[in-house]
Design an enzyme around this catalytic site. Structure first.
Site, PDB file in Angstrom:
ATOM      1  CB  CYS A 185       0.446 110.144  15.871  1.00  0.00           C
ATOM      2  SG  CYS A 185       1.022 108.806  14.803  1.00  0.00           S
ATOM      3  CB  VAL A 200     -12.239 100.579   4.305  1.00  0.00           C
ATOM      4  CG1 VAL A 200     -12.849 101.694   5.140  1.00  0.00           C
ATOM      5  CG2 VAL A 200     -12.885 100.538   2.922  1.00  0.00           C
ATOM      6  CG  MET A 222       3.993 104.970   9.563  1.00  0.00           C
ATOM      7  SD  MET A 222       3.628 106.571  10.364  1.00  0.00           S
ATOM      8  CE  MET A 222       1.942 106.303  10.967  1.00  0.00           C
ATOM      9  CB  SER A 257      -5.022 103.835   3.931  1.00  0.00           C
ATOM     10  OG  SER A 257      -5.168 102.600   4.605  1.00  0.00           O
ATOM     11  CB  CYS A 309      -1.671 102.453  17.918  1.00  0.00           C
ATOM     12  SG  CYS A 309      -0.286 103.483  18.432  1.00  0.00           S
TER      13      CYS A 309
END
Length: 319
Positions: free
Chosen positions: A91, A5, A26, A7, A192
């Protein structure tokens, strides 16, 4: 855009302000290598849906190789040495505000561009163009901690549209008013490459040799065993069954593959007044003038996300 939500709302706000907005997603992890489904595919579909709602173009950038070399491999090496790295910080510094900016430059060509994300942080610029990273207005969501490894030079073309907003009072409301498909999407709490359902130590055991060892008290009495020096971090419960009191890890001996634990949360062994940290990364590129002039400076320290900042005195270790 990440598929969440935050971004989504950042993109919507910029479009409302008249910017020519394009999204970039990405792909950092190859789901074909995992036995469990990584949520990245679902996130990408959500990004595409939001982009369709907003009428903006969406670019998919594959950074699997770069992520493996500069984030994942570095993370594994640190865990194997008994440390507890933060891959999200890596990251940001190496991928999102590193190689991704190079890809955006190629996508935009000769067009002038800015890079916006949904981070809850603020960037302040002086008349000379120097950039300072500041905490987000929403203290419960402030993400400047995760951005502390990014150099100011990488922030030159960056904006954070949510920096002055509240997640619960502003961002969710805007998303619902815009009827964005991500308006009620839950926050992703996993890493991730691990996912949200797997145990992190089980995942690491697939890449790092797992060797059982002893958990001992400060006096050297054996309390139990661990399943790998990387399975526990300092301050975490030692996970020893059959004891009346919880014991917490306060130190590791890598050479002897041994963990040391103390009983209860208030044992003095679990607390330190001094910390040796490094290598030092100054966002501006140079240390504060007072540090070089006087050899010490008073700052605030934060060693984990959402910890309340603690005042500290920073000195240069000449050893």
């Amino acid at each position: 855009m990440s598929g969440g939500v935050d971004s989504s709302v950042a993109a919507s706000l910029l479009k409302d302000r008249g910017y020519d907005v394009e999204a970039v997603f990405m792909r950092n992890w190859d789901t074909r290598d995992e036995r469990d489904e990584c949520p990245s595919e679902r996130d990408y579909r959500d990004v595409q849906s939001v982009c369709a709602q907003l009428g903006i173009k969406c670019h998919l950038v594959n950074l699997v190789k770069e992520y493996w070399n500069t984030v994942f491999a570095v993370t594994l090496d640190a865990y194997a040495r008994g440390l507890t790295p933060n891959p999200d910080i890596l990251c940001n510094s190496e991928i999102k505000f590193g190689v991704l900016l190079d890809h955006i430059g190629r996508i935009t060509g000769d067009r002038p561009w800015w890079f916006a994300t949904g981070h809850y942080a603020r960037l302040l610029r002086d008349r000379s163009g120097n950039v300072q990273l500041h905490r987000g207005a929403d203290g419960s969501k402030d993400q400047s901690y995760y951005l502390a490894g990014v150099p100011a030079t990488s922030f030159g073309r960056v904006i954070f549209p949510l920096g002055s907003l509240s997640k619960s009072e502003d961002v969710r409301r805007i998303a619902q008013e815009k009827r964005l498909v991500t308006a009620n999407k839950e926050e992703s709490m996993g890493i991730c490459f691990v996912g949200e359902r797997r145990k992190f130590d089980h995942f690491l055991a697939e890449y790092i040799p797992q060797k059982d060892g002893d958990v001992v008290s400060n006096e050297g009495h054996q309390l139990g065993t661990h399943r790998g020096i990387f399975t526990k971090t300092i301050g975490q419960t030692a996970g020893i069954p059959g004891l009346d009191t919880k014991w917490y890890v306060y130190a590791k001996d890598i050479k002897r593959n041994r963990m040391y634990a103390a009983p209860g949360r208030n044992d003095p062994l679990l607390y330190k007044r001094t910390v040796r940290a490094g290598p030092a990364h100054w966002i501006s590129g140079t240390p504060p003038a007072d540090l070089g002039l006087f050899g010490r400076i008073t700052l605030e320290a934060q060693v984990r996300f959402m910890q309340r900042p603690q005042k500290c005195t920073v000195t240069i270790d000449q050893r």
